[in-house]
Structure formats: C-alpha cells, structure tokens
Motif scaffolding. Sequence first.
Motif, short mmCIF file in Angstrom:
data_model
loop_
_atom_site.label_atom_id
_atom_site.label_comp_id
_atom_site.label_asym_id
_atom_site.label_seq_id
_atom_site.Cartn_x
_atom_site.Cartn_y
_atom_site.Cartn_z
N MET A 94 -51.86 -38.68 -27.07
CA MET A 94 -51.23 -38.03 -25.92
C MET A 94 -52.21 -37.11 -25.19
O MET A 94 -52.24 -37.05 -23.96
CB MET A 94 -50.01 -37.24 -26.38
N GLY A 95 -53.03 -36.38 -25.95
CA GLY A 95 -54.03 -35.52 -25.32
C GLY A 95 -55.04 -36.32 -24.52
O GLY A 95 -55.43 -35.92 -23.40
N PHE A 96 -55.46 -37.46 -25.06
CA PHE A 96 -56.39 -38.32 -24.34
C PHE A 96 -55.76 -38.86 -23.05
O PHE A 96 -56.41 -38.93 -22.00
CB PHE A 96 -56.84 -39.48 -25.24
N LEU A 109 -47.42 -42.22 -21.57
CA LEU A 109 -47.31 -40.82 -21.97
C LEU A 109 -45.86 -40.37 -22.03
O LEU A 109 -45.44 -39.66 -22.97
CB LEU A 109 -48.10 -39.95 -20.99
N THR A 110 -45.07 -40.79 -21.07
CA THR A 110 -43.65 -40.41 -21.06
C THR A 110 -42.90 -41.01 -22.24
O THR A 110 -42.10 -40.34 -22.91
CB THR A 110 -43.00 -40.85 -19.74
N ILE A 111 -43.14 -42.30 -22.49
CA ILE A 111 -42.46 -42.98 -23.60
C ILE A 111 -42.82 -42.33 -24.94
O ILE A 111 -41.98 -42.18 -25.83
CB ILE A 111 -42.82 -44.48 -23.60
N MET A 112 -44.08 -41.93 -25.12
CA MET A 112 -44.50 -41.30 -26.37
C MET A 112 -43.93 -39.90 -26.51
O MET A 112 -43.56 -39.47 -27.61
CB MET A 112 -46.03 -41.25 -26.44
N ALA A 113 -43.86 -39.15 -25.41
CA ALA A 113 -43.43 -37.75 -25.48
C ALA A 113 -41.95 -37.61 -25.77
O ALA A 113 -41.54 -36.63 -26.42
CB ALA A 113 -43.78 -37.04 -24.17
#
Length: 681
Positions: free
Chosen positions: A81-83, A16-20
Amino acid sequence: MAASEENSSLFPIFILTIMALPLVPYTIIKLCRAASKKIKPIHCQCSTCSRSGKYRKSIFKRISNFSTWSNLTLVLLWVIMGFLVYYIKHISREVQPFEPFGILGLEPGVSDSEIKKAYRRLSIQYHPDKNPDPEAHKYFVESISKAYQALTDPISRENFEKYGHPDGKQGFQMGIALPQFLLNIDGASGGILLLGIVGVCILLPLMMAVIYLSRSSKYTGNYVMHQTLNTYYYFMKPSLAPSKVMDVFIKAAEYMEIPVRRSDGEPLQRLFMVVRSELNLDPTNIRHEQAKFWKQHPSIVKTELLILAHLTRESGSLSSALQGDFKRVLELAPRLLEELLKMAVIPRTPQGHGWLRPAIGVVELSQSIIQAVPLSARKATGGFTEGIAPFLQLPHFSEAVVKKIGRKKVRTFQDLLDMTPEKRAELLAQTAGFSSAETLDVEAVLDMIPSMTIEITCETEGEEGIQEGDIVTMHAWVSLKRGNGLTGALPHAPYFPFHKEENFWLLLADPVTNDVWMSQKVSFLDEAAAITAASKAIQEVKEGSGVSVKEINAAVREAVEKVKNGSRLVMGKFQAPADGNYNLTSYCLCDAWIGCDKKTNLKLKVLKRSRAGTRGSMVEEGPAVDDGIEEEEEDEEEDYDDYESEYSDDDENQNEKVKANGIAHGKGGSSSEGSSGSDEE
C-alpha cells in the motif's frame, strides 16, 4: 495521450482502495487486541524454567513471536500500500494539465506579438539548433511548439480561454481502472492476458482444491492422520493397563514416517542400555525379551526409545542426528495423546459408554511426558503409596531427595502441599539441603499447581425424577484455584521443549463396570469463550423452565461471576439406564500436572418407568417409595481387575445422601485427590 495517462493512474488507485477497505479495520482490531493482552505472565517463574529458554524474552524470541504468517502478511500488504501511494503521487506529479500560457510564461489575454516574442525567446533556449540536450529537444517539441500552435490558432485560443481546452467544451469522460497494456491488446499482451485469466481463474483454484483434498483425505481437523485414528481404535482395549498405553501410543502413523537411518543403529543401541529398566522386560528371560523388542518395526523401536529418553531425562546424550527426531516426537505427542484419549472414551458399549481404564492410562502417560517423569515412578514403593512421580515434577527434586523427606513422614504429595511455607522451607533446607533460592523455586511451582473442586447435578429437565430411558442433563461446575491467583496458566515443564497449555478432562464414569458415561474437555485459558458458553447454557435452561426474565438475568449474572472467579460450566446429556442405584464417580483429570486430579463420588437413582407411562415411582407389588426421603443404600461393589490401586475411594465419600426427587448431587469439596499409579499387567 491524456486519456491514456489518466487510465494508467486509475488502476493503482483502484487496487489501493480495494486493499485499504479490509486492511485498515483489520489492522485496528489486531492492534486493539494486542494492546488489551494481559501483561502478567502465565508461565512458571522458577529458575529451571528460565534456564530452559522457552519463555526467554530475547530480541530473537520477540521477532519469532511476531513473525507469524498473519503478521508477516499484514506487514507485506502495508508495504504494498505504501508503494502504491508513492507511485500514485509520483504519477500525479508527472501528469500535469496542458497550460499553453504557463508554458510560454504569459498571462491569459496577451496579444499575438507578445506570444511570438515569448516563443522566440524560448526557441533560443530550447531549439535543437541552439541546445543539443535531448531533454531540451523533447521539451521544445512536446510543450513549446504545441503551446505556440494552440495560441496562434484563433479557434483553439478562443476555446482554451473559454473552456480550458483547445478542442472546446468537453463532455463527461470515464476512465478504466486497468493496466495500459490490457487496453492496447495485441498479439503479445493478448497472450499474457489469456495466460493470466487461465492461471488465476482456473489453474490456481484447481491446484488449491487438489492440495486441500489430498490433505483432508490424509489428516483430520486436528492434524492427525486418519490412519493413526484407525490404528488407535483397533488397538484400544477395555482392560488396557496404563503401563501398556505406551505400546498403542507409539503406533501412530506420524511416528512411522520418521526415517530410521543406518547411522542411528549404534546411538539407539547405547540409548537402549540406558533406558532398558523402563521397558518392563522379563529379567528371567532377558535375551529373548531384548530380541523380541528389536524385532519390532524400526520406527516403533526408535520412537519408544526416544520417548523413554525424555521420560528418564537422558535426552542430552542423544546424537545430533537424533535430536531432530526427538523434538519431532515430542512435538506430535500432545495432539496424538488427545486423539488417543478420544478413542478410549468413544462410545463402544450398547449403552453408548466408553472405557475408563485406558482413558486414565492415556492421561497418566500425557502427564509423564509433559513433566519428563518415568512411568515406573508411579508405582508404590518405599512407603510412598502414590509413588514418587508427583515429587519429581518439582524443581531440584530427585529420587534421593524424595527418600530423605520420606523419613520425615512426608509420604504423599498432599502431605507436602498441606505444610505451611515455613515448615516446608525448614524441611527442604535441613533435610534435603536446599538453598534459599532452590526453596523459592519449589514454592513458585507449588503456587502454580491447580487445586480443583467439582459440583455436579444430574437431573431430567422439567421432571421430578429420573426414570429409565430419560435424557439426563449433567451440570458440572469445575472450579480451579492456585496459590499465585492465576486461573489459566502454562504448566511448569522445563524438560518439554514446546509450549503446552493445560487441558482438563471431566469424565462421569462407573469405576465398577469400567464405563465412561460422559466426557468433555475443559480449558481455563479462554475466559471470554467460557463466559459466552456459560451465559448461553444458563439462559437456555432457564427459558426452558419458564422462569421470568428477571430470574434469567440474575442466573446469567451469577454464572458470569463464577466464570470470572475461576469456574467453568460443563454440560452434557446421557440416557438413563435401567432402573436401579448407580454409584458413579466424576474424574477431573489434568494432562500436564501429576497429583492434582480430583474425583467426586455421587449416587444416581433411576426409577422404573410405570406401565401407564406416568412418572411416579410406585411399584405394583410392595410398598410405595416416598417422595420425601430416599432410603440410603450401600451397594456391594466388586473389584474391576486392579483398578482400585489406581484411584482408591475415600471412606467419607462412599456415603453420600441423595434427595428423594431422584436428582444426584456431587460436590468436589469432599473429593479426594486422585494421583494414580501405573499397574503392571
């Protein structure tokens, strides 16, 4: 178990951090760009374009415009990301810290008897002998029994009350943000891990490299096949007439790949009979000409017939099987025509010049395809010296309407443009029988047609004259005006089924020798890019001349203001030829409109380089040339084939004065309109 659960929750947090990190700022930038887009439409508002459906803002059109690959990828990443957020929140709820007092419903510091009473009470409720529910059995074994054991053991209870853990004080712990199955590698998961590493790190990059190399070996950066460029280069000739450009254009390798089915035979035969008049077949030997036409490669025959069906506006009669091929032919046409134009102006002569005649023919073919106007309509006929092609691009105009207004002394497209809206409306209503709505459509299109002016300066930077062998810098300001106030716009093209941006080509050429000295593409849609390019170019020129910072800033501000007012700066360099006087012409050609091309005549004087290497214009024998006034000369120009019938020079533009410093100036304000006609070889 706790460490295992913590590791399993760290991996989705890491992902999640890498994507955000890149996704959040990119989304903000994209939303800001979407919010800053101009709401004012830049396409034609006439009823003909509205009925074409290209600009219809239906819900399906909006979805189609939104559903680009970048937008869909962005939405997909946000869904992932929501998932992940939901999954992490769900895991954090399930992984609760071990609280023995809370499990037994007691407060810290209670006595052993109270602990035993609480255990008995919960045993009656959750013991397997009392409650057959499997969940109750699980809760009793994993929570109640462990809590009772932790609190009845004196050491465990003391450690828990002091340090919050039955094993005493805990040291610093680190988790690994990897899936749990990778931490417990056995035979199955080890094989999966190995396959994943091989696939992601080796096979995927290798596959992408193979796809890229195979595509790059077949296509250029403009998505045109290398074979097409080789074909265009081979068949391009310096004396190629505009009427013969079609024969080269349809030989593209992309068109050769369009399948020719057996079922296409009969529809193509019927289409041939409809468009036969546009094929320029010799009527004295019509059978031989027809047989010669059908002996060509089947893909060439099919492509030419489909293009002629578009030019004659007979595409509605095509069969359903040919409709897909017809759209494919038109979809490829703009980029292929651009490459064909580049092949015409590419340096061919020892002086590095291209060819003017075929370049103009390519632009004329592009104009005809975008506006769906036959090439034969460019020929002078019935008193129309420019042909009737410019009139046919207007809505509701036909050959009969053009003949009617021709009887009222409206013989050129410029005559129609020069009329006031009131007189034009009266002419169309009384002579052509147009309704008020049809007249408004014509006015809307006339307001979209661009009017251009050109200001050109050719000079040698840092020197006072132009001598043979010098590197000459051309500065050209191309200004565009429309009746509706727009600068960048989409052309009126209801018969062309795809979006087409206006492109302009500035050519500096010698029409007598058929040489193109310089060529450059000009676009009026991207104002920000034009401001950046003009500012940088002006700054570099001023810095090279050694002026002050204040003067540089003033020149840059002036250039930015010009760009905002609808002008574009075009700069280029070429080597000065041998000494002499040269009558050059700058052409600004539009690939989408017929009849709005402009040209400007300018004289360029090149001085002979002296033996001493100085830049003076003195000649050993004969009088010296004064630096104050340059003698105006009128050179006798010889005709190049029948080129003058395509772009005829105005008498008022033939005599332009040139300053004595050798700098050539040309201004588009005195330029004549160059709407050319197709000539037959």
